[in-house]
Design a protein around this motif. Structure first.
Motif, PDB file in Angstrom:
ATOM      1  N   MET A   1      43.048 -11.520  76.736  1.00 18.82           N
ATOM      2  CA  MET A   1      42.610 -12.860  76.222  1.00 18.82           C
ATOM      3  C   MET A   1      41.164 -13.072  75.873  1.00 18.82           C
ATOM      4  O   MET A   1      40.880 -13.885  74.711  1.00 18.82           O
ATOM      5  N   TYR A   2      40.001 -12.648  76.676  1.00 15.96           N
ATOM      6  CA  TYR A   2      38.927 -12.498  76.308  1.00 15.96           C
ATOM      7  C   TYR A   2      38.396 -12.026  75.321  1.00 15.96           C
ATOM      8  O   TYR A   2      37.502 -12.270  74.215  1.00 15.96           O
ATOM      9  N   PHE A   3      39.040 -10.491  74.904  1.00 18.66           N
ATOM     10  CA  PHE A   3      38.774  -9.903  73.642  1.00 18.66           C
ATOM     11  C   PHE A   3      39.363 -10.601  72.486  1.00 18.66           C
ATOM     12  O   PHE A   3      38.796 -10.793  71.309  1.00 18.66           O
ATOM     13  N   ASP A   4      40.641 -11.082  72.642  1.00 17.98           N
ATOM     14  CA  ASP A   4      41.118 -11.680  71.483  1.00 17.98           C
ATOM     15  C   ASP A   4      40.542 -12.927  71.021  1.00 17.98           C
ATOM     16  O   ASP A   4      40.553 -13.405  69.886  1.00 17.98           O
ATOM     17  N   ASP A   5      39.751 -13.198  71.919  1.00 17.01           N
ATOM     18  CA  ASP A   5      38.969 -14.892  71.609  1.00 17.01           C
ATOM     19  C   ASP A   5      37.715 -14.334  70.791  1.00 17.01           C
ATOM     20  O   ASP A   5      36.992 -15.355  70.168  1.00 17.01           O
ATOM     21  N   ILE A   6      37.286 -12.949  70.465  1.00 12.70           N
ATOM     22  CA  ILE A   6      36.135 -12.810  69.758  1.00 12.70           C
ATOM     23  C   ILE A   6      36.300 -12.602  68.374  1.00 12.70           C
ATOM     24  O   ILE A   6      37.145 -11.970  67.781  1.00 12.70           O
ATOM     25  N   PRO A   7      35.579 -13.308  67.518  1.00 13.64           N
ATOM     26  CA  PRO A   7      36.007 -13.301  66.108  1.00 13.64           C
ATOM     27  C   PRO A   7      35.588 -12.080  65.327  1.00 13.64           C
ATOM     28  O   PRO A   7      34.459 -11.739  65.353  1.00 13.64           O
TER      29      PRO A   7
ATOM     30  N   LYS B   1      47.562 -19.336  75.498  1.00 11.80           N
ATOM     31  CA  LYS B   1      45.756 -19.676  75.829  1.00 11.80           C
ATOM     32  C   LYS B   1      45.490 -19.821  77.324  1.00 11.80           C
ATOM     33  O   LYS B   1      44.176 -20.329  77.342  1.00 11.80           O
ATOM     34  N   TRP B   2      46.285 -19.277  78.057  1.00 12.07           N
ATOM     35  CA  TRP B   2      46.049 -19.430  79.395  1.00 12.07           C
ATOM     36  C   TRP B   2      46.738 -18.436  80.308  1.00 12.07           C
ATOM     37  O   TRP B   2      47.608 -17.888  79.688  1.00 12.07           O
ATOM     38  N   GLY B   3      46.326 -18.291  81.494  1.00 11.15           N
ATOM     39  CA  GLY B   3      47.154 -17.158  82.352  1.00 11.15           C
ATOM     40  C   GLY B   3      46.864 -17.500  83.887  1.00 11.15           C
ATOM     41  O   GLY B   3      46.161 -18.427  84.398  1.00 11.15           O
ATOM     42  N   VAL B   4      47.491 -17.016  84.549  1.00  9.54           N
ATOM     43  CA  VAL B   4      47.495 -17.030  86.096  1.00  9.54           C
ATOM     44  C   VAL B   4      47.648 -15.504  87.035  1.00  9.54           C
ATOM     45  O   VAL B   4      48.451 -15.004  86.289  1.00  9.54           O
ATOM     46  N   ASN B   5      47.140 -15.228  87.761  1.00 11.17           N
ATOM     47  CA  ASN B   5      47.160 -13.992  88.474  1.00 11.17           C
ATOM     48  C   ASN B   5      46.993 -14.099  90.114  1.00 11.17           C
ATOM     49  O   ASN B   5      45.961 -15.009  90.356  1.00 11.17           O
TER      50      ASN B   5
ATOM     51  N   PHE C   1      43.577 -16.176  94.091  1.00  4.59           N
ATOM     52  CA  PHE C   1      44.551 -16.882  93.112  1.00  4.59           C
ATOM     53  C   PHE C   1      43.563 -17.084  92.028  1.00  4.59           C
ATOM     54  O   PHE C   1      42.599 -17.965  92.085  1.00  4.59           O
ATOM     55  N   ASN C   2      44.063 -16.810  90.601  1.00 11.39           N
ATOM     56  CA  ASN C   2      43.101 -16.897  89.414  1.00 11.39           C
ATOM     57  C   ASN C   2      43.804 -17.710  88.375  1.00 11.39           C
ATOM     58  O   ASN C   2      44.989 -17.239  87.841  1.00 11.39           O
ATOM     59  N   VAL C   3      43.287 -18.580  87.955  1.00  8.92           N
ATOM     60  CA  VAL C   3      43.735 -19.588  86.652  1.00  8.92           C
ATOM     61  C   VAL C   3      42.711 -19.639  85.607  1.00  8.92           C
ATOM     62  O   VAL C   3      41.753 -19.832  85.816  1.00  8.92           O
ATOM     63  N   TYR C   4      43.179 -19.045  84.609  1.00  9.47           N
ATOM     64  CA  TYR C   4      42.042 -18.710  83.570  1.00  9.47           C
ATOM     65  C   TYR C   4      42.383 -19.238  82.167  1.00  9.47           C
ATOM     66  O   TYR C   4      43.669 -19.162  81.656  1.00  9.47           O
TER      67      TYR C   4
END
Length: 586
Positions: free
Chosen positions: A66-72, A219-223, A255-258
């Motif tokens: 998700m973080y890499f995909d957000d890079i233009p 645009k979000w996820g949980v782990n 518990f991670n919500v990102y």
């Protein structure tokens, strides 16, 4: 014979194709601290002048995607675009596994023989983890260790990574190994990581083990994952002052919500039996995207697990837990016991392309003006640490990246330390063979409390091919960095810790007693204590990947120390050399 040749040819081709395939099993696999993907994430964000939330570890593959995909992509330089392609090659291919429908079993074999040499036996190995200080063979002498590099001793001689994944949402992974213990590695005349002596073998294994489950959406996820140790909060050069991966724990649950711009973590860390740390962590990137902010609150409780500290919208300090666990007998001397409050904050600023400015702050005790009006308040030391740095990362036309970092660290004399060892922010693990030196680590910077340090790093890296780095490290260590927890007194048959200023003013009639004025003077000072050890280390290191199976690494360090082992006027210097050769089967 022809059939046998054909079968062998197929197996060889399969082995080569497996080795060339990618490096992940499913989206919830965790990438450990030190993985090259974290460096790539920061390089690419520096290339476009943006901040990222990916400054902690371990992170799931889904979150990193998700973080890499957000890079233009269209704003990247040519070198950045090539690195971006390497990243997605890593993500999109699948590593070899035995398939049972939606269930997959993965495995590998990694051999990493290592040779080492140290010219001066009076200087500690630089890869140690015993950051609270060394203990002499007679058990009566202590000194600040020069083991400041924050590595976990050394990689094992032989390891066997195993994984079991269910679909794309669940994975269990572990790495049994055959290697030396910290005590075996830290012997003065050690020369290899091969445990040729039974007493030098590490029996606490696997060191890496976790189970991870989660789901990523648009645009979000949980782990949610449980692991043994290895968590890091904040990306720095010398180890995070807030929470570093070198902190040894029995287990932690996260518990991670990102999302790309807001992230919340709840961490429950079991340091030892009936010793838990609860952490709430919120990260935010504002709309303009070139700054990242973090606020963190934590509480360490030397008591069984409790649910009340898990509420994400509750300020844990409001519970006043420091009064809940102290017995009437203990309260005579400790006032508050078995609890340590913790707070952290950090920022990452990217004011222009290729430049990152960062700062981290953490505290476990700060006295307000109102509290300083009382004798007990003045005897409570301000316990905090600050870490700042500037990192310059830029590509060249040869697809390599230049790295230059200058970082400074300061920790006050009682940072991470409370009235007693059991509720201070450190851990100690006794070796199973009964060696006198336990393996000790602080929650944050490997330097521990009572230090001033700085490191300059200049290097060049061709991702997944080769790297070369030169570093200069300076660390000044006071005497509060080690041996404090050995100071005790016995009153009416019960043992009490006798190093903390607020306690010592109550130990009337003992050799540790201080007057209110003496306790206040000790608590209020922020300069380094006692005889200060000054360590200087110049290091040249490099890595070279021959192919997907073979890699070579070497390190040469020259260390010179003033007031070695905190003995006034004692000078020591020496050379340390290490080389390793890594073979990866798949």
């Amino acid at each position: 014979m022809n059939k046998l040749k054909k079968i062998c040819s197929i197996l060889i081709t399969l082995a080569v194709s497996i080795a060339l395939q990618a490096h992940v099993y499913n989206s919830q696999q965790l990438l450990p601290d030190g993985h090259w993907m974290y460096d790539a994430l920061y390089m690419l964000n520096a290339d476009v002048g943006r901040a990222t939330l990916g400054d902690s570890a371990p992170l799931s593959v889904a979150e990193l995607k998700m973080y890499f995909d957000d890079i233009p992509y269209n704003k990247l330089s040519e070198s950045g675009k090539r690195l971006y392609s390497q990243v997605w090659d890593f993500f999109t291919d699948k590593k070899f596994a035995i398939n049972f429908g939606p269930v997959k079993v993965g495995f590998n074999v990694i051999a990493e023989p290592q040779l080492m040499y140290k010219s001066n036996k009076n200087i500690d190995w630089s890869f140690g983890t015993d950051y609270t200080g060394k203990i002499a063979p007679d058990g009566k002498d202590y000194w600040a260790s020069s083991s400041f590099l924050g590595n976990s001793a050394s990689n094992p001689f032989l390891s066997l990574p195993l994984s079991l994944s269910f679909g794309d949402s669940i994975i269990i992974e572990t790495t049994p190994f055959f290697g030396k213990s910290f005590q075996g590695m830290s012997k003065q005349r050690n020369f290899t990581n091969l445990p040729y002596n039974f007493n030098d073998m590490e029996f606490l294994w696997p060191r890496t083990a976790y189970a991870s489950v989660g789901k990523s959406f648009n645009k979000w996820g949980v782990n949610l994952h449980i692991a043994h140790e290895g968590m890091r909060i904040g990306k720095t050069q010398t180890g995070s002052i807030i929470y570093n991966s070198t902190f040894e724990t029995d287990a932690y649950v996260q518990f991670n919500v990102y999302s790309p711009y807001v992230k919340y973590n709840l961490d429950i860390v079991q340091i030892a039996r009936n010793r838990f740390m609860y952490i709430h962590n919120l990260d935010v990137i504002p709309y303009f995207k070139w700054i990242k902010l973090r606020i963190l609150e934590g509480t360490l409780v030397n008591a069984p697990f409790e649910f009340r500290f898990l509420n994400p919208l509750m300020i844990m300090h409001s519970f006043g837990a420091w009064n809940d666990y102290t017995t009437p007998e203990e309260s005579k001397y400790y006032d508050e016991a078995h609890v340590c409050a913790y707070m952290g904050a950090s920022f990452d600023i990217t004011p222009c392309k290729y430049l990152r400015l960062y700062g981290l702050y953490a505290q476990n005790e700060i006295q307000s003006k109102h509290e300083l009006k009382s004798a007990i308040g003045r005897a409570m030391p301000d316990s905090f640490g600050v870490q700042t740095g500037a990192e310059f990362t830029f590509p060249d036309k040869h697809n390599g990246w230049w790295l230059c970092t200058l970082e400074g660290v300061y920790t006050s004399p009682f940072f991470y330390i409370k009235h007693g060892a059991e509720w201070s922010l450190y851990s100690a693990r006794q070796d199973m063979q009964g060696n006198s030196n336990p393996v000790c680590s602080w929650i944050g910077t490997p330097f521990g409390p009572d230090c001033i340090g700085a490191q300059l790093r200049v290097g060049y890296r061709h991702m997944q091919k080769w790297s070369c780095t030169m570093e200069y490290l300076f660390v000044a260590h006071g005497t509060n960095s080690f041996g404090l927890f050995q100071n005790t007194v016995t009153i009416n048959g019960k043992e009490y810790y006798s190093y903390y200023p607020a306690v010592r003013r109550k130990l009337v009639g003992t050799t540790a007693a201080l007057t209110d004025e003496e306790a206040a003077s000790l608590a209020r000072t922020l300069r380094l204590t006692g005889v200060v050890q000054y360590t200087n280390c110049i290091t040249l290191k490099g890595t070279y990947m021959i192919n997907n199976h073979f890699a070579f690494a070497a390190r040469l360090s020259y260390m010179f120390i003033f007031n070695n082992k905190n003995k006034l006027g004692v000078f020591a210097h020496g050379v340390e050399l290490s080389t390793s050769f890594t073979y990866t089967l798949l």
